[in-house]
Design an enzyme around this catalytic site. Sequence first.
Site, PDB file in Angstrom:
ATOM      1  N   GLU A  54      -6.752 -12.695   5.686  1.00 51.68           N
ATOM      2  CA  GLU A  54      -5.665 -12.132   6.508  1.00 51.68           C
ATOM      3  C   GLU A  54      -6.029 -12.439   7.961  1.00 51.68           C
ATOM      4  O   GLU A  54      -5.329 -13.185   8.635  1.00 51.68           O
ATOM      5  CB  GLU A  54      -5.541 -10.620   6.266  1.00 51.68           C
ATOM      6  CG  GLU A  54      -4.478  -9.935   7.126  1.00 51.68           C
ATOM      7  CD  GLU A  54      -4.409  -8.409   6.910  1.00 51.68           C
ATOM      8  OE1 GLU A  54      -5.338  -7.841   6.294  1.00 51.68           O
ATOM      9  OE2 GLU A  54      -3.410  -7.795   7.377  1.00 51.68           O
TER      10      GLU A  54
ATOM     11  N   ASP B 155       3.587  -5.184   2.166  1.00 51.65           N
ATOM     12  CA  ASP B 155       2.318  -4.650   2.688  1.00 51.65           C
ATOM     13  C   ASP B 155       2.426  -3.151   3.030  1.00 51.65           C
ATOM     14  O   ASP B 155       2.055  -2.325   2.210  1.00 51.65           O
ATOM     15  CB  ASP B 155       1.833  -5.467   3.891  1.00 51.65           C
ATOM     16  CG  ASP B 155       0.323  -5.427   4.093  1.00 51.65           C
ATOM     17  OD1 ASP B 155      -0.370  -4.830   3.256  1.00 51.65           O
ATOM     18  OD2 ASP B 155      -0.164  -6.015   5.081  1.00 51.65           O
TER      19      ASP B 155
ATOM     20  N   HIS C  26       0.878  -1.170   0.000  1.00 50.31           N
ATOM     21  CA  HIS C  26       0.000   0.000   0.000  1.00 50.31           C
ATOM     22  C   HIS C  26       0.911   1.215   0.000  1.00 50.31           C
ATOM     23  O   HIS C  26       1.697   1.385   0.940  1.00 50.31           O
ATOM     24  CB  HIS C  26      -0.890  -0.003   1.238  1.00 50.31           C
ATOM     25  CG  HIS C  26      -1.704  -1.259   1.362  1.00 50.31           C
ATOM     26  ND1 HIS C  26      -3.025  -1.329   0.997  1.00 50.31           N
ATOM     27  CD2 HIS C  26      -1.365  -2.505   1.789  1.00 50.31           C
ATOM     28  CE1 HIS C  26      -3.470  -2.558   1.199  1.00 50.31           C
ATOM     29  NE2 HIS C  26      -2.481  -3.298   1.677  1.00 50.31           N
TER      30      HIS C  26
HETATM   31  N1  ADE Z   1      -4.530  -1.391   4.291  1.00 53.73           N
HETATM   32  C1  ADE Z   1      -3.206  -1.245   4.446  1.00 53.73           C
HETATM   33  N2  ADE Z   1      -2.663  -2.381   4.892  1.00 53.73           N
HETATM   34  C2  ADE Z   1      -3.660  -3.286   5.018  1.00 53.73           C
HETATM   35  C3  ADE Z   1      -3.739  -4.645   5.412  1.00 53.73           C
HETATM   36  N3  ADE Z   1      -2.666  -5.335   5.814  1.00 53.73           N
HETATM   37  N4  ADE Z   1      -4.952  -5.236   5.436  1.00 53.73           N
HETATM   38  C4  ADE Z   1      -6.036  -4.549   5.062  1.00 53.73           C
HETATM   39  N5  ADE Z   1      -6.017  -3.290   4.671  1.00 53.73           N
HETATM   40  C5  ADE Z   1      -4.838  -2.655   4.638  1.00 53.73           C
HETATM   41 ZN    ZN Z   2      -2.449  -5.225   2.424  1.00 52.57          ZN
END
Ligand code: ADE
Ligand code: ZN
Length: 350
Positions: free
Chosen positions: A212, A290, A31
């Site tokens: 996740e 991430d 991100h």
């Molecule tokens: N936004 C930024 N990182 C994230 C993650 N690990 N899971 C969900 N949304 C996110």
């Molecule tokens: Zn993510």
Amino acid sequence: MNATNFEIPAIDATRLPGLLRSMPKAELHMHIEGSLEPEMIFRLAERNGVKLAYASVEALREAYAFTDLQSFLDIYYAGASVLLTQQDFYDMARAYLDRAVADNVVRAEMFFDPQTHTERGVAMATVIEGLHRACVDAEREQGISAALILCFLRHLPEEAALQTLEDALPFRDRFIGVGLDSSEVGHPPEKFARVFARARDLGLHLVAHAGEEGPPAYIWSALDVLGVERIDHGVQAVHDPDLMDRLARDRIALTVCPLSNEKLCVFPTLADHNIQRLLDAGLAATVNSDDPAYFGGYMNTNFTRLFEQVPGLTAQHAYQLAFNSIEASFAAVADKQRWQVQLRECFERA
Ligand code: ADE
Ligand code: ZN
């Protein structure tokens, strides 16, 4: 576990860290707002006259003690509040792409969250043009292939996602796909069926965070309701043998993020990570950072710490992870073939 038909030569364990760093690789799950280092947050806050809730870089860094996904997201959205101008988005993305180049990332597919910015009054054009210009300049000056994936915030209603997609359409050629992120549990993929159908009609690639923290059922619905091509995270798939079979059979890539999983307590410790189980079951797992500024490292740190901590991981796994990342990227076939040749040469030389 090997879908590459390439038995790599015996490689001494002491040479593995160097190989992990030097091998060409693709980053498919990061991100861009999660690459904002505390120093840059303070610099942009000063540049833009934004007031922060933390007195110093050190105080902000000390707040990075997360217990789960939501505890992270609260701080992550606060950090993103310093981004106001096209130059801010450009500077953030160039800083990440510099790090990616240093880590021998040949292809970066970067998520961005327009709703985090448009809700604060920042124009869609400001966000997308700043990020796009960074991709173009990095590609020209540093040779990295870079692309953008627009993510919808799943804690907001689907109507907001539909409006976001419409607002982004004037910039349709600036991003290659859509994704789904933010708070997972309680916001299943099927909540976004219509907006993903619309994105598919527009010819966009489709990905979604699933599994996740959420259950295997969310991975099934990301595949079967949204029709995604890759699953972001997906580590909870191990609790469902039928799902493991499906993911392996269809070579659906999982964009796994080891340091994120450690910091957000998805696994008790990094040594408990299930990446080897995923690979050995024939799944197309990949390694990604991430939100690298928040979780303790960029691509190569994810690779080297993972291989340090998980006892059974070998050079064959390293090759497979890099191969999978290139295979699962949305780059042109000719580029992917070129990078896979480079990867093979890197291991033959080792
Ligand atoms: N936004 C930024 N990182 C994230 C993650 N690990 N899971 C969900 N949304 C996110
Ligand atoms: Zn993510």
